[in-house]
Design an enzyme around this catalytic site. Structure first.
Site, PDB file in Angstrom:
ATOM      1  N   VAL A  33      43.686  44.859  45.837  1.00  0.00           N
ATOM      2  CA  VAL A  33      43.099  46.056  45.219  1.00  0.00           C
ATOM      3  C   VAL A  33      43.607  47.325  45.903  1.00  0.00           C
ATOM      4  O   VAL A  33      43.909  48.329  45.238  1.00  0.00           O
ATOM      5  CB  VAL A  33      41.552  46.001  45.260  1.00  0.00           C
ATOM      6  CG1 VAL A  33      40.957  47.200  44.535  1.00  0.00           C
ATOM      7  CG2 VAL A  33      41.035  44.713  44.625  1.00  0.00           C
ATOM      8  N   ALA A  62      44.533  51.363  57.038  1.00  0.00           N
ATOM      9  CA  ALA A  62      44.289  50.361  58.086  1.00  0.00           C
ATOM     10  C   ALA A  62      44.465  48.978  57.476  1.00  0.00           C
ATOM     11  O   ALA A  62      43.836  48.669  56.458  1.00  0.00           O
ATOM     12  CB  ALA A  62      42.874  50.519  58.632  1.00  0.00           C
ATOM     13  N   GLY A 206      46.019  31.422  40.827  1.00  0.00           N
ATOM     14  CA  GLY A 206      45.548  32.546  41.640  1.00  0.00           C
ATOM     15  C   GLY A 206      44.209  33.088  41.166  1.00  0.00           C
ATOM     16  O   GLY A 206      43.784  34.169  41.564  1.00  0.00           O
ATOM     17  N   ASP A 220      28.655  34.626  44.480  1.00  0.00           N
ATOM     18  CA  ASP A 220      29.263  35.915  44.122  1.00  0.00           C
ATOM     19  C   ASP A 220      28.499  36.544  42.944  1.00  0.00           C
ATOM     20  O   ASP A 220      28.185  37.740  42.958  1.00  0.00           O
ATOM     21  CB  ASP A 220      30.746  35.690  43.757  1.00  0.00           C
ATOM     22  CG  ASP A 220      31.400  36.940  43.209  1.00  0.00           C
ATOM     23  OD1 ASP A 220      31.744  37.821  44.011  1.00  0.00           O
ATOM     24  OD2 ASP A 220      31.556  37.040  41.969  1.00  0.00           O
ATOM     25  N   LYS A 224      26.244  40.147  42.764  1.00  0.00           N
ATOM     26  CA  LYS A 224      26.401  41.180  41.729  1.00  0.00           C
ATOM     27  C   LYS A 224      25.081  41.396  40.990  1.00  0.00           C
ATOM     28  O   LYS A 224      24.732  42.530  40.634  1.00  0.00           O
ATOM     29  CB  LYS A 224      27.509  40.776  40.761  1.00  0.00           C
ATOM     30  CG  LYS A 224      28.884  40.800  41.430  1.00  0.00           C
ATOM     31  CD  LYS A 224      29.926  40.094  40.608  1.00  0.00           C
ATOM     32  CE  LYS A 224      31.296  40.201  41.238  1.00  0.00           C
ATOM     33  NZ  LYS A 224      32.282  39.291  40.639  1.00  0.00           N
TER      34      LYS A 224
HETATM   35  N1  LIG Z   1      40.841  41.094  43.921  1.00  0.00           N
HETATM   36  C1  LIG Z   1      40.050  41.461  42.931  1.00  0.00           C
HETATM   37  O1  LIG Z   1      40.381  41.281  41.749  1.00  0.00           O
HETATM   38  C2  LIG Z   1      38.724  42.106  43.220  1.00  0.00           C
HETATM   39  C3  LIG Z   1      37.884  42.469  42.152  1.00  0.00           C
HETATM   40  C4  LIG Z   1      36.673  43.114  42.403  1.00  0.00           C
HETATM   41  C5  LIG Z   1      36.323  43.377  43.720  1.00  0.00           C
HETATM   42  N2  LIG Z   1      37.154  42.983  44.746  1.00  0.00           N
HETATM   43  C6  LIG Z   1      36.723  43.279  46.107  1.00  0.00           C
HETATM   44  O2  LIG Z   1      37.667  44.172  46.691  1.00  0.00           O
HETATM   45  C7  LIG Z   1      37.764  43.941  48.097  1.00  0.00           C
HETATM   46  C8  LIG Z   1      39.222  43.688  48.457  1.00  0.00           C
HETATM   47  O3  LIG Z   1      39.671  42.534  47.750  1.00  0.00           O
HETATM   48  P1  LIG Z   1      41.223  42.133  47.695  1.00  0.00           P
HETATM   49  O4  LIG Z   1      41.334  41.100  46.655  1.00  0.00           O
HETATM   50  O5  LIG Z   1      42.080  43.331  47.626  1.00  0.00           O
HETATM   51  O6  LIG Z   1      41.385  41.448  49.141  1.00  0.00           O
HETATM   52  P2  LIG Z   1      42.732  41.120  49.903  1.00  0.00           P
HETATM   53  O7  LIG Z   1      43.870  40.984  48.960  1.00  0.00           O
HETATM   54  O8  LIG Z   1      42.448  39.994  50.838  1.00  0.00           O
HETATM   55  O9  LIG Z   1      42.988  42.456  50.765  1.00  0.00           O
HETATM   56  C9  LIG Z   1      42.296  42.798  51.932  1.00  0.00           C
HETATM   57  C10 LIG Z   1      43.307  43.411  52.894  1.00  0.00           C
HETATM   58  O10 LIG Z   1      42.619  43.912  54.035  1.00  0.00           O
HETATM   59  C11 LIG Z   1      43.161  43.344  55.221  1.00  0.00           C
HETATM   60  N3  LIG Z   1      42.062  43.183  56.159  1.00  0.00           N
HETATM   61  C12 LIG Z   1      40.896  42.508  55.962  1.00  0.00           C
HETATM   62  N4  LIG Z   1      40.108  42.614  57.054  1.00  0.00           N
HETATM   63  C13 LIG Z   1      40.807  43.366  57.943  1.00  0.00           C
HETATM   64  C14 LIG Z   1      40.514  43.818  59.256  1.00  0.00           C
HETATM   65  N5  LIG Z   1      39.371  43.504  59.884  1.00  0.00           N
HETATM   66  N6  LIG Z   1      41.439  44.580  59.897  1.00  0.00           N
HETATM   67  C15 LIG Z   1      42.613  44.890  59.290  1.00  0.00           C
HETATM   68  N7  LIG Z   1      42.954  44.474  58.055  1.00  0.00           N
HETATM   69  C16 LIG Z   1      42.038  43.724  57.375  1.00  0.00           C
HETATM   70  C17 LIG Z   1      43.719  42.006  54.762  1.00  0.00           C
HETATM   71  O11 LIG Z   1      44.670  41.549  55.690  1.00  0.00           O
HETATM   72  P3  LIG Z   1      44.980  39.936  55.732  1.00  0.00           P
HETATM   73  O12 LIG Z   1      45.608  39.611  54.418  1.00  0.00           O
HETATM   74  O13 LIG Z   1      45.915  39.814  56.884  1.00  0.00           O
HETATM   75  O14 LIG Z   1      43.664  39.265  55.922  1.00  0.00           O
HETATM   76  C18 LIG Z   1      44.293  42.368  53.400  1.00  0.00           C
HETATM   77  O15 LIG Z   1      45.583  42.941  53.516  1.00  0.00           O
HETATM   78  C19 LIG Z   1      36.804  42.768  48.378  1.00  0.00           C
HETATM   79  O16 LIG Z   1      35.563  43.253  48.791  1.00  0.00           O
HETATM   80  C20 LIG Z   1      36.685  42.075  47.022  1.00  0.00           C
HETATM   81  O17 LIG Z   1      35.459  41.390  46.881  1.00  0.00           O
HETATM   82  C21 LIG Z   1      38.334  42.374  44.523  1.00  0.00           C
END
Ligand SMILES: NC(=O)c1ccc[n+]([C@@H]2O[C@H](COP(=O)([O-])OP(=O)(O)OC[C@H]3O[C@@H](n4cnc5c(N)ncnc54)[C@H](OP(=O)(O)O)[C@@H]3O)[C@@H](O)[C@H]2O)c1
Length: 455
Positions: A33, A62, A206, A220, A224
């Site tokens: 995201v 970050a 995925g 989850d 919500k």
């Molecule tokens: N993906 C979706 O379609 C979607 C939809 C609705 C809501 N969301 C929400 O949006 C948020 C992000 O989701 P996402 O899918 O984008 O997750 P993601 O792809 O796993 O991205 C999270 C990023 O943050 C980094 N990260 C996590 N914890 C960290 C820390 N403590 N220090 C430094 N870097 C850190 C991760 O690094 P690493 O990869 O090295 O761990 C990764 O690059 C979540 O809360 C999710 O529930 C996502």
């Protein structure tokens, strides 16, 4: 004769407006995201500037493993590994939290608020568990929490409930809010696959995590639902108060029998306001095949709402994914940025639609008191009297049968007996199923699925 000219005077110039300073964003997490958010920021930069009268700028990103992405303008000077210092930098206006999970997301959001920054997050788990603390801190500081992306991905359901429907009294919310479960159920229904196969396919595509527990066990969706309940009914609800049952135990056979009866099986997040007693539950539900929710397939999300004055309305769209979710994050950023650019702070309205002190704890109706219609399946030994014995136990517990379906008489040692019941309290159903499960002529545990006939 020419008139004498008035002496020339220097007209005062209109006061020059000071240039509006850019709105600066600290991004925590540049994964799926986060990267979509930066992509949108770059792609629509000129339009955002026209909308806001100020530009959006990235103050820092970050992320523990991010490498520079030159085409998105993320050079190494913007990247830090730890968000703690970034969220407190004086030049930052808005912190966008896209790490996910509880910590350090919670601590960083609180530190950002303490430092006077507005916060935008997509993190439903964080808000469902620590919402009182985070929304409370924001309200106290007069700052905004944007969380449009936390429910329904790209479907703008938070704003809809908080603003567009604020004039109505909501009675019920029915949501397909977990795209992973909806994809798995669609594959089972449309391709005739068993649960384990459909899950493996979702993981390959995925659409499901390597550890899918949070999604397939309904947690989850429960997170919500907590946010939806607060926005719809103005009460606070915690995930542990939501009756939560996932889709693991669903079989292809039950999905096929449901279809034969005219229903689709969906994981629904259901909330009702029964004059102050709140029903809050997540479980597989049979929905009439003709209902709009039955047609929501794959990773799509939909939230069906019933209000006193408006009646029914439904909000449908991409429930997840990089760019749909990024649009919801960006909508929050723009709303906050607009206020900042006009010299104001906060979002101008309470994040949850009610000032925090006006939100009471939800009085949740015990699951035993919830009344539903049911689909029942028993594996019965094909002996005379079995139907009568089952019907009589149901009758003794105040449960009346609408229809019976029996398949495969003859060769098998047990045959499925399918029944549809009229409405009955959950307490009665459980008591009846315990008694039926104890019958010698019934093999294994009886299966039941709740039916939502009227919306
Ligand atoms: N993906 C979706 O379609 C979607 C939809 C609705 C809501 N969301 C929400 O949006 C948020 C992000 O989701 P996402 O899918 O984008 O997750 P993601 O792809 O796993 O991205 C999270 C990023 O943050 C980094 N990260 C996590 N914890 C960290 C820390 N403590 N220090 C430094 N870097 C850190 C991760 O690094 P690493 O990869 O090295 O761990 C990764 O690059 C979540 O809360 C999710 O529930 C996502």
């Amino acid at each position: 004769m020419a008139r004498p000219r008035a002496p020339r005077r220097n007209l005062p110039l209109p006061p020059r407006k000071p240039p509006v300073k850019p709105i600066r964003i600290a991004l925590l997490g540049c994964g799926t995201v986060g990267e979509g958010f930066v992509r949108l920021m770059r792609r629509n930069a000129a339009m955002f500037e026209r909308r806001l009268g100020a530009s959006l700028e990235l103050a820092g990103v970050a992320d523990r493993s991010l490498k520079p992405i030159p085409e998105l303008g993320i050079g190494k000077e913007l990247i830090v590994r730890d968000g703690a210092a970034l969220v407190e930098r004086p030049e930052v206006d808005i912190v966008v939290e896209l790490f996910g999970g509880h910590e350090p997301a919670r601590t960083l959001a609180l530190r950002a608020l303490a430092a006077g920054k507005d916060v935008v997050t997509a993190n439903k788990a964080l808000l469902a568990e620590h919402g009182a603390e985070i929304f409370g801190a924001a309200a106290k500081a007069g700052l905004a929490i944007g969380f449009e992306a936390s429910v329904g991905g790209g479907v703008p359901i938070i704003r809809t409930l908080r603003e567009a429907l604020a004039g109505d009294r909501q009675r019920a919310v029915y949501g397909i809010v977990n795209g992973t479960c909806n994809s798995i159920l669609s594959t089972m229904t449309d391709a005739g696959r068993e649960f384990a196969d459909a899950l493996a396919e979702a993981q390959r595509a995925g659409l499901a995590e390597a550890d899918p527990t949070l999604d397939i066990d309904g947690h989850d969706a429960a997170h919500k639902l907590c946010l939806l309940v607060t926005l719809a009914f103005g009460v606070r609800l915690e995930p542990r108060q939501v009756y939560t049952e996932g889709i693991r135990r669903l079989t292809l056979a039950d999905i096929n029998f449901a279809r034969e009866l005219g229903y689709a099986v969906k994981l629904l997040a259901i909330a009702k306001d029964d004059d102050g007693a709140i029903e809050a539950r997540v479980h597989p539900t049979m929905v009439p095949a003709r209902h709009l929710l039955a047609g929501v397939s794959g990773a799509y999300n939909a939230i069906f709402i019933h209000g006193d004055a408006l009646g029914s309305s439904m909000y449908f769209g991409q429930g997840a994914g990089q760019m749909p979710t990024a649009t919801a994050v960006m909508a929050d950023v723009l709303e906050i940025a607009r206020h900042r650019a006009a010299g104001a702070r906060g979002a101008g309205a309470p994040a949850l639609g009610y000032p925090m002190p006006h939100l009471k704890r939800a009085r949740v109706k015990p699951m035993d008191d919830v009344v539903c219609e049911y689909y029942l399946r028993f594996m019965a030994r094909d002996r005379p009297g079995v139907l009568g014995a089952i019907a009589s136990i149901l009758g003794r517990n105040g449960i009346s049968i609408v229809s019976v379906l029996q398949h495969g008489r003859g060769v098998e040692t047990t045959v499925p007996v399918i029944m549809r019941t009229h409405e009955a309290p959950e307490r009665n159903l459980k008591r009846a199923l315990r008694a039926i499960g104890g019958l010698k002529m019934v093999a294994g545990d009886p299966v039941y699925i709740r039916i939502q006939e009227r919306f």
